[in-house]
Design an enzyme around this catalytic site. Sequence first.
Site, short mmCIF file in Angstrom:
data_model
loop_
_atom_site.label_atom_id
_atom_site.label_comp_id
_atom_site.label_asym_id
_atom_site.label_seq_id
_atom_site.Cartn_x
_atom_site.Cartn_y
_atom_site.Cartn_z
N TYR A 13 0.81 -0.88 0.03
CA TYR A 13 0.24 0.04 0.41
C TYR A 13 1.16 1.48 -0.21
CZ TYR A 13 -3.90 -3.19 1.00
OH TYR A 13 -4.65 -4.49 1.18
N LYS A 38 9.51 -7.48 -5.44
CA LYS A 38 8.81 -9.11 -5.19
C LYS A 38 8.41 -10.12 -6.66
CE LYS A 38 9.91 -11.23 -0.63
NZ LYS A 38 9.56 -11.80 -0.35
N GLU A 170 -11.13 -11.06 11.38
CA GLU A 170 -11.71 -11.59 10.26
C GLU A 170 -11.32 -13.07 9.69
OE1 GLU A 170 -9.87 -7.94 8.11
OE2 GLU A 170 -11.16 -7.14 8.39
N ALA A 317 -3.13 -0.66 6.53
CA ALA A 317 -3.24 -0.33 4.76
C ALA A 317 -3.33 1.18 4.99
CB ALA A 317 -3.92 -0.81 4.39
P1 FAD Z 1 2.50 -4.86 2.52
O1 FAD Z 1 1.49 -4.70 2.13
O2 FAD Z 1 3.17 -5.43 3.67
O3 FAD Z 1 3.44 -4.85 1.21
C1 FAD Z 1 4.79 -5.56 1.11
C2 FAD Z 1 5.11 -5.19 0.18
O4 FAD Z 1 7.12 -5.60 0.13
C3 FAD Z 1 4.77 -6.31 -0.80
O5 FAD Z 1 4.60 -6.20 -2.36
C4 FAD Z 1 5.69 -7.72 -0.57
O6 FAD Z 1 6.28 -8.29 -1.73
C5 FAD Z 1 7.03 -6.85 -0.85
N1 FAD Z 1 8.38 -7.58 -0.89
C6 FAD Z 1 8.67 -7.16 0.75
N2 FAD Z 1 9.73 -7.88 1.09
C7 FAD Z 1 10.11 -7.66 0.02
C8 FAD Z 1 11.37 -7.51 -0.18
N3 FAD Z 1 12.49 -8.52 0.30
N4 FAD Z 1 11.85 -7.57 -1.79
C9 FAD Z 1 11.12 -6.92 -2.72
N5 FAD Z 1 9.66 -6.94 -2.08
C10 FAD Z 1 9.45 -6.93 -0.87
N6 FAD Z 1 -5.10 -2.34 7.75
C11 FAD Z 1 -6.05 -2.36 7.45
O7 FAD Z 1 -6.29 -0.77 7.07
N7 FAD Z 1 -7.62 -1.77 7.52
C12 FAD Z 1 -7.63 -3.97 7.42
O8 FAD Z 1 -9.24 -3.83 7.47
C13 FAD Z 1 -6.85 -4.25 7.45
N8 FAD Z 1 -6.86 -5.89 7.35
C14 FAD Z 1 -5.99 -6.47 7.43
C15 FAD Z 1 -6.37 -8.25 7.20
C16 FAD Z 1 -4.83 -8.82 7.27
C17 FAD Z 1 -4.93 -10.62 6.79
C18 FAD Z 1 -4.01 -8.98 7.39
C19 FAD Z 1 -3.22 -9.82 7.03
C20 FAD Z 1 -3.76 -7.19 7.08
C21 FAD Z 1 -5.03 -6.56 7.37
N9 FAD Z 1 -4.28 -5.02 7.58
C22 FAD Z 1 -5.38 -3.79 7.40
C23 FAD Z 1 -2.88 -4.54 8.13
C24 FAD Z 1 -2.16 -3.70 6.49
O9 FAD Z 1 -2.83 -4.91 5.60
C25 FAD Z 1 -0.88 -3.58 6.58
O10 FAD Z 1 -0.65 -2.77 7.07
C26 FAD Z 1 -0.29 -3.57 5.50
O11 FAD Z 1 -0.16 -4.41 4.70
C27 FAD Z 1 0.82 -2.80 5.23
O12 FAD Z 1 1.40 -1.86 4.16
P2 FAD Z 1 2.65 -1.71 3.45
O13 FAD Z 1 2.74 -1.19 2.28
O14 FAD Z 1 3.52 -1.63 4.85
O15 FAD Z 1 3.36 -3.56 3.28
#
Ligand code: FAD
Length: 406
Positions: A13, A38, A170, A317
């Site tokens: 996100y 990735k 959930e 998110a």
């Molecule tokens: P992420 O979404 O974790 O994405 C990280 C990205 O980095 C991915 O594309 C991954 O492939 C990439 N990546 C990781 N390591 C590497 C690497 N070494 N090399 C290259 N690429 C890499 N939040 C809400 O606000 N509302 C909700 O309803 C909610 N429901 C959720 C339900 C579930 C089941 C889960 C697990 C989480 C939920 N969350 C919710 C929390 C939310 O999903 C996370 O806070 C959010 O995804 C964080 O976003 P981010 O951009 O930090 O990274």
Amino acid sequence: MKKPNIVILGAGYGGIMTAVKLQKSLGVNEANIKLVNKHSYHYQTTWLHENAAGTLHHDRTRIQIKDVIDTSKIDFIQDTVLSIQPDEKKVTLENTTLDYDYLVMGLGFEAETFGIPGLKEHAFGINNINSSRLIRQHIEYNFAKYNNVKEPGEELLNIVVGGAGFTGIEFVGELANRVPELCKEYDIPREKVRIINVEAAPTALPGFDPALVEYAMNSLESRGVEFKIGAMIKEVTPKGLVYEKDEERVEIPSNTVVWAAGVRGNSIVEDSGFEAMRGRVKVREDMRTPDYDDVFVVGDCALIINEETDRPYPPTAQMAIQQADTVAHNVKVLARGEKELEPFEPNIQGTVASLGHDDAIGVVFNGKKLFGWSASVMKKVIDNRYLLKLGGIGLLLKKGKFNIFH
Ligand code: FAD
């Protein structure tokens, strides 16, 4: 002036929204922008519990990165980040090395297992598309096996979920919808299947309003979810999960233990020498790390303290998407050689937790509580709004959730 190199790590996100914002605000002659991820796709982490339960196909959750970024402005690199060398302004990927002038770390979360013995080895996690697909297929395999062995044990049909926080709740909500379908598909009486949710805290959904918690538990229990609240998980073994409650040790035989009780920031962050607490960097108000003026953090790898409660904001998110606005703005300012960075100010618009297809609980708009169908519609509105923001009407029509009666 040399065009600065901007490198964004991770297309979650936070990362992808930073990229989409920068492609709108910076001209091609102003910067070289690289986005590293990735996989070729961005995924909606907030839908993964549906993929894991089998109530939503994973292709709905995946969005091809090239469908939402402008490849004439952003160079997408599909590769795995191995480490960052902030003093040399370099990132080491599996297949190459990148130099940067400005870096955005958006590598997301990992499971935090708190040192519980056997958890890493024997429990499943809802961490990404592939781990969620594994859970779905593993549950189906165990159901399929049930009628194909002489003396099927209860471990085949006991699904144990560790943690009754947001993700755990959930997930059991989706399982409660999915299990009756699986029972029909695999000729298994519903009463043979147990969905057991184990939580160490004195309540499910710690931190939620008690009326919402009560509603959620009643709804889930009425659909066959069993709660073990105040139950400390002691161990996960190849045979199941062991917890302790009221000084009694209980073992639940299960082939399917799913850990949904803790996340931390990506360990690459601290392994690369950034000062972090469980992979989360306590960022400055402009979202830069304390030690490097050219490194920003977005999403679950960023730690921000809520001044009102003196506790960190939960990683969500919603936060990641909002932070991306500030990060993109500030990267643009620095890339143009300007100085006025803006502070990040969270604007929490509420939280909605789904309890299955058409049921949910939530708090929105200045504390208004929502229960049931109306909360579930609100959840879909939130999801659709994100798709619109990310990829416009085309993406919304392709991936949006419109069936408000299901
Ligand atoms: P992420 O979404 O974790 O994405 C990280 C990205 O980095 C991915 O594309 C991954 O492939 C990439 N990546 C990781 N390591 C590497 C690497 N070494 N090399 C290259 N690429 C890499 N939040 C809400 O606000 N509302 C909700 O309803 C909610 N429901 C959720 C339900 C579930 C089941 C889960 C697990 C989480 C939920 N969350 C919710 C929390 C939310 O999903 C996370 O806070 C959010 O995804 C964080 O976003 P981010 O951009 O930090 O990274």
